[in-house]
Design an enzyme around this catalytic site. Structure first.
Site, PDB file in Angstrom:
ATOM      1  NE  ARG A 143      -4.194  -1.674   0.386  1.00  0.00           N
ATOM      2  CZ  ARG A 143      -4.453  -2.581  -0.568  1.00  0.00           C
ATOM      3  NH1 ARG A 143      -3.684  -2.661  -1.636  1.00  0.00           N
ATOM      4  NH2 ARG A 143      -5.471  -3.394  -0.449  1.00  0.00           N
ATOM      5  CG  HIS A 165      -3.820   0.051  -6.401  1.00  0.00           C
ATOM      6  ND1 HIS A 165      -3.970   0.637  -5.176  1.00  0.00           N
ATOM      7  CD2 HIS A 165      -3.979  -1.279  -6.188  1.00  0.00           C
ATOM      8  CE1 HIS A 165      -4.217  -0.285  -4.260  1.00  0.00           C
ATOM      9  NE2 HIS A 165      -4.218  -1.461  -4.856  1.00  0.00           N
TER      10      HIS A 165
END
Ligand code: GLV
Length: 308
Positions: free
Chosen positions: A223, A271
């Site tokens: 993340r 992402h």
């Protein structure tokens, strides 16, 4: 008993079709058409509605539609609702592909060659044999293990670090804070596959980078919150790190004025490293629903205390 899917409707239709075929006893409905709220036992979503407790008074299991649960505000989720992360072959295979690609890009100096190409320099770099290339994976979960297994087939020298002690065949494993520095000291390439928790937020920081071998390379597929972005820029400027491949950033989408966009030694993707594949995910969630119905332990159940 019913299952609500809250997310992209087109993807939801794939789930719905799977459930219609394989679980005709379980109404599978697409948000916002939830039917009688007191019948909703299961919810699949990336982000639950704010008033989840009032909306679904009989909810028993909340399935994250992604591999992580760090996007959830646990304070808003009743404590008797089980929270489950997504473990399904589509995510695992996507992560194997991305992490292997990124590791090979660093291993074979693709970012160096890109920098050289801009200077029109035809300049071979010595190829390091795989067994002399030390790759370290942070996080020995389902994804970390799968990535290590594939990297092992190339013959890399592998090490891995985890909060609690884990063993993986052919991999030197380290555990806990005390063993973080010894782990890092042997890495040419560092791959972050940790869950984001209060304990791992900001773990990719200056101290970590300077504990690596000089000129090491970073891959962040965890993340954005794992990375202290300014520390990465500094470590690259100082030559402590040679390159970084980032699939996640602190703010997504990355703001257009962010220094990562133009950095010659950073490769950036939006992402996409691994994404839940609706068909295999529906299969995995149905298997978990059946486990729940027969009182078995669910795969991927979250421990709220740990945060993953
Ligand atoms: C993506 O990052 C996911 O959690 O599936």
């Amino acid at each position: 008993v019913s299952i609500v899917f809250r997310g992209d409707v087109e993807r939801g239709r794939v789930w719905q079709q799977y459930f219609r075929t394989h679980a005709p006893d379980l109404p599978f409905v697409l948000w916002p058409h939830v039917g009688p709220p007191e019948e909703v036992t299961y919810l699949v979503t990336w982000q639950p509605p704010e008033n989840i407790a009032a909306l679904f008074p009989r909810l028993q299991v909340l399935f994250s539609s992604g591999a992580g649960v760090d996007q959830f505000d646990f304070a808003c989720i009743p404590s008797d609702v089980q929270v489950v992360r997504m473990i399904e072959p589509g995510i695992i295979n996507g992560m194997i592909e991305y992490a292997t690609l990124a590791a090979l890009m660093h291993h074979r100096n693709f970012i160096d060659y890109d920098v050289l190409r801009r200077r029109r320099e035809w300049s071979p770099i010595r190829v390091v044999p795989a067994q002399e290339r030390h790759i370290g994976v942070m996080g020995i979960g389902v994804l970390g293990r799968a990535v290590l297994e594939r990297l092992h087939s190339f013959g890399f020298a592998l090490r891995a670090w985890n909060r609690s002690s884990r063993q993986v065949d052919g991999v030197t494993c380290f555990a806990g804070n005390d063993e973080l520095e010894p782990f890092l000291a042997g890495c040419d390439i560092l791959i972050c596959l940790l869950p984001l928790t209060e304990a791992t937020r900001g773990i990719l920081c200056r101290k970590t980078f300077f504990a690596l071998k000089r000129g090491a390379a970073l891959i962040n597929v965890g993340r954005g919150g794992h990375l202290v972005e300014q520390d990465l820029l500094d470590a690259l400027a100082e030559g402590q790190l040679s390159a970084a491949i980032l699939d996640v950033t602190a703010v997504e989408p990355l703001p257009s004025d962010h220094p990562f966009w133009d950095h010659p030694r950073i490769v950036l993707t939006p992402h996409i490293a691994s994404m839940t594949q609706p068909h295999t995910a529906a299969q995995a969630v149905l298997a978990n629903v059946r486990r729940h119905q027969t009182g078995e332990q669910l795969l991927g159940a979250i421990d709220r205390e740990r945060g993953y």
